[in-house]
Design a protein around this motif. Structure first.
Motif, mmCIF file in Angstrom:
data_model
loop_
_atom_site.group_PDB
_atom_site.id
_atom_site.type_symbol
_atom_site.label_atom_id
_atom_site.label_comp_id
_atom_site.label_asym_id
_atom_site.label_seq_id
_atom_site.Cartn_x
_atom_site.Cartn_y
_atom_site.Cartn_z
ATOM 1 N N ALA A 1 17.102 -18.606 -24.448
ATOM 2 C CA ALA A 1 18.428 -18.403 -25.046
ATOM 3 C C ALA A 1 19.394 -17.716 -24.096
ATOM 4 C CB ALA A 1 18.289 -17.581 -26.334
ATOM 5 N N TYR A 2 18.884 -16.741 -23.332
ATOM 6 C CA TYR A 2 19.735 -15.962 -22.420
ATOM 7 C C TYR A 2 18.969 -15.775 -21.113
ATOM 8 C CZ TYR A 2 22.058 -14.961 -26.826
ATOM 9 O OH TYR A 2 22.688 -15.072 -28.036
ATOM 10 N N PRO A 3 19.137 -16.666 -20.154
ATOM 11 C CA PRO A 3 18.313 -16.673 -18.938
ATOM 12 C C PRO A 3 18.290 -15.356 -18.182
ATOM 13 C CG PRO A 3 19.592 -18.686 -19.107
ATOM 14 C CD PRO A 3 20.067 -17.792 -20.192
ATOM 15 N N ARG A 4 19.390 -14.593 -18.195
ATOM 16 C CA ARG A 4 19.433 -13.368 -17.387
ATOM 17 C C ARG A 4 19.067 -12.125 -18.181
ATOM 18 N NH1 ARG A 4 25.160 -12.809 -15.023
ATOM 19 N NH2 ARG A 4 24.159 -10.950 -14.171
ATOM 20 N N ALA A 5 19.045 -12.213 -19.497
ATOM 21 C CA ALA A 5 18.915 -11.010 -20.313
ATOM 22 C C ALA A 5 17.537 -10.367 -20.219
ATOM 23 C CB ALA A 5 19.239 -11.326 -21.773
ATOM 24 N N SER A 6 16.463 -11.148 -20.138
ATOM 25 C CA SER A 6 15.115 -10.590 -20.199
ATOM 26 C C SER A 6 14.789 -9.708 -18.998
ATOM 27 C CB SER A 6 14.077 -11.711 -20.310
ATOM 28 O OG SER A 6 14.113 -12.537 -19.163
ATOM 29 N N VAL A 7 15.516 -9.873 -17.886
ATOM 30 C CA VAL A 7 15.222 -9.067 -16.697
ATOM 31 C C VAL A 7 15.816 -7.671 -16.802
ATOM 32 C CG1 VAL A 7 15.135 -11.132 -15.259
ATOM 33 C CG2 VAL A 7 17.286 -9.866 -15.467
ATOM 34 N N LEU A 8 16.580 -7.399 -17.849
ATOM 35 C CA LEU A 8 17.217 -6.091 -17.980
ATOM 36 C C LEU A 8 16.250 -5.013 -18.441
ATOM 37 C CD1 LEU A 8 20.654 -7.082 -19.548
ATOM 38 C CD2 LEU A 8 20.203 -6.338 -17.208
ATOM 39 N N SER A 9 15.086 -5.394 -18.947
ATOM 40 C CA SER A 9 14.084 -4.396 -19.329
ATOM 41 C C SER A 9 12.704 -4.984 -19.110
ATOM 42 C CB SER A 9 14.274 -3.975 -20.788
ATOM 43 O OG SER A 9 13.682 -4.905 -21.661
ATOM 44 N N GLU A 10 11.710 -4.118 -19.114
ATOM 45 C CA GLU A 10 10.325 -4.547 -18.916
ATOM 46 C C GLU A 10 9.613 -4.778 -20.243
ATOM 47 O OE1 GLU A 10 8.610 -1.486 -16.555
ATOM 48 O OE2 GLU A 10 9.792 -1.958 -14.764
ATOM 49 N N LYS A 11 10.355 -4.871 -21.299
ATOM 50 C CA LYS A 11 9.765 -5.057 -22.613
ATOM 51 C C LYS A 11 9.425 -6.528 -22.855
ATOM 52 C CE LYS A 11 10.011 -0.742 -23.458
ATOM 53 N NZ LYS A 11 8.774 0.063 -23.583
ATOM 54 N N HIS A 12 8.748 -6.785 -23.987
ATOM 55 C CA HIS A 12 8.244 -8.133 -24.228
ATOM 56 C C HIS A 12 8.661 -8.716 -25.581
ATOM 57 C CE1 HIS A 12 5.682 -6.596 -20.970
ATOM 58 N NE2 HIS A 12 5.533 -7.863 -20.629
ATOM 59 N N ALA A 13 9.440 -7.980 -26.342
ATOM 60 C CA ALA A 13 9.983 -8.504 -27.602
ATOM 61 C C ALA A 13 11.180 -7.634 -27.982
ATOM 62 C CB ALA A 13 8.940 -8.499 -28.713
ATOM 63 N N TRP A 14 12.157 -8.260 -28.660
ATOM 64 C CA TRP A 14 13.385 -7.537 -28.958
ATOM 65 C C TRP A 14 13.921 -7.928 -30.342
ATOM 66 C CZ3 TRP A 14 12.206 -10.103 -24.543
ATOM 67 C CH2 TRP A 14 12.134 -9.362 -23.347
ATOM 68 N N ALA A 15 14.613 -6.955 -30.950
ATOM 69 C CA ALA A 15 15.381 -7.209 -32.174
ATOM 70 C C ALA A 15 16.774 -6.631 -31.958
ATOM 71 C CB ALA A 15 14.719 -6.558 -33.379
ATOM 72 N N PHE A 16 17.798 -7.451 -32.163
ATOM 73 C CA PHE A 16 19.195 -7.022 -32.017
ATOM 74 C C PHE A 16 19.825 -6.997 -33.407
ATOM 75 C CE2 PHE A 16 17.893 -8.729 -28.003
ATOM 76 C CZ PHE A 16 18.501 -7.911 -27.052
ATOM 77 N N LEU A 17 20.163 -5.806 -33.842
ATOM 78 C CA LEU A 17 20.674 -5.621 -35.201
ATOM 79 C C LEU A 17 22.147 -5.221 -35.154
ATOM 80 C CD1 LEU A 17 17.694 -3.473 -36.554
ATOM 81 C CD2 LEU A 17 17.910 -5.973 -36.595
ATOM 82 N N PRO A 18 23.066 -6.102 -35.553
ATOM 83 C CA PRO A 18 24.480 -5.713 -35.588
ATOM 84 C C PRO A 18 24.704 -4.663 -36.669
ATOM 85 C CG PRO A 18 24.180 -7.842 -36.657
ATOM 86 C CD PRO A 18 22.844 -7.473 -36.049
ATOM 87 N N LEU A 19 25.449 -3.641 -36.331
ATOM 88 C CA LEU A 19 25.745 -2.572 -37.286
ATOM 89 C C LEU A 19 27.124 -2.837 -37.860
ATOM 90 C CD1 LEU A 19 24.396 0.441 -35.199
ATOM 91 C CD2 LEU A 19 23.158 -1.069 -36.771
ATOM 92 N N VAL A 20 27.149 -3.316 -39.091
ATOM 93 C CA VAL A 20 28.394 -3.776 -39.716
ATOM 94 C C VAL A 20 28.598 -3.038 -41.035
ATOM 95 C CG1 VAL A 20 29.672 -5.780 -40.564
ATOM 96 C CG2 VAL A 20 28.048 -6.046 -38.675
#
Length: 268
Positions: free
Chosen positions: A54-73
């Protein structure tokens, strides 16, 4: 726009991940946080491969292996984004997603309350500067022995303006929780058209009040009926609703205030 980052890894790694995501141009739709914020839809990535697709460059920003992005609305207003990262690949099932979405909602409300507190503090400071003169005019053949203000909530005489708060009888949160436009909320916050909408009180009597309903009463018994009348008058002035707990508290207090008079003018 604030970003919050959490992790199950070490403290140093968490800080590094937070710094990486904060430094990322994440207000753009080309980043997972930016897309989550713009769309208002949480994003979940079970492993780096899914993130990379989905985002070719995003995964290199951290050494983690799974993510959740929660918009605060809050009420269609974006107040931030919560980023949760995992040390190992993680499949986000329906239960996990529901829990995290609920968590994001709670975090958003907490952040909005914190921002509201800051805005209220800044407003109170500005009103103190405007309404409480720091100096008095010099008059010939007249010497000022003392100057003071009696706090409405606790009837304490105050001679130092720095120890006073300018408080909204009905808290600012009432306006922020309504469906008003931003301009209307600002009008409510700066309401100088009613002498009882804003009151000068000691900081120590005001801070415990926070955003409570009429279930909270001023420490001074003589101020309680006036406080209830001012609460109702402000609600009517701004056409704000009351909930069941609020109504019950007001009805209980009204029994002790048979001579209380509610006077108001509808706000323009």
């Amino acid at each position: 726009m604030p970003v919050a980052s959490g992790s199950s890894g070490t403290e140093a790694t968490t800080h590094a991940a937070s710094h990486a995501w904060t430094a990322c141009p994440w207000t753009r739709t080309s980043t997972p946080a930016g897309q989550a914020l713009r769309s208002g839809v949480p994003a979940f990535f079970a492993d780096p491969a899914e993130m990379t697709r989905a985002y070719p460059r995003a995964s290199v920003l951290s050494e983690k292996h799974a993510w959740a992005f929660l918009p605060l609305v809050v009420s269609d207003r974006r107040v931030g984004c919560c980023v949760l990262s995992y040390d190992h690949p993680h499949i986000f099932g329906a239960s996990d997603r529901a829990t995290l979405v609920s968590l994001g909602g709670l975090i958003a409300q907490a952040m909005d309350r914190a921002l509201l507190y800051d805005a209220k503090h800044d407003l109170a400071h500005g009103l103190q500067q405007a309404l409480l003169p720091m100096t008095l005019p010099t008059m010939r053949n007249l010497a000022v022995a003392a100057r003071s203000c009696v706090s409405f909530y606790d009837e304490v005489e105050v001679t130092d303006a720095k120890k006073l708060d300018i408080d909204h009888v009905v808290p600012l949160a009432e306006a922020w929780d309504s469906e008003w436009a931003a301009g209307r909320r600002e009008q409510y916050a700066d309401d100088l058209g009613s002498e009882r909408s804003l009151v000068a009180v000691t900081a120590k009597s005001n801070r415990p009040r926070a955003t409570r309903t009429p279930q909270w009463l001023p420490p001074a018994a003589a101020a309680q009926c006036t406080y209830a009348s001012d609460w109702v008058a402000t609600k009517l002035r701004w056409k704000l609703t009351i909930d069941m707990k609020e109504q019950a508290a007001l009805e209980k207090l009204a029994g002790s205030c048979p001579d209380a008079l509610v006077e108001y003018e509808v706000a323009p």
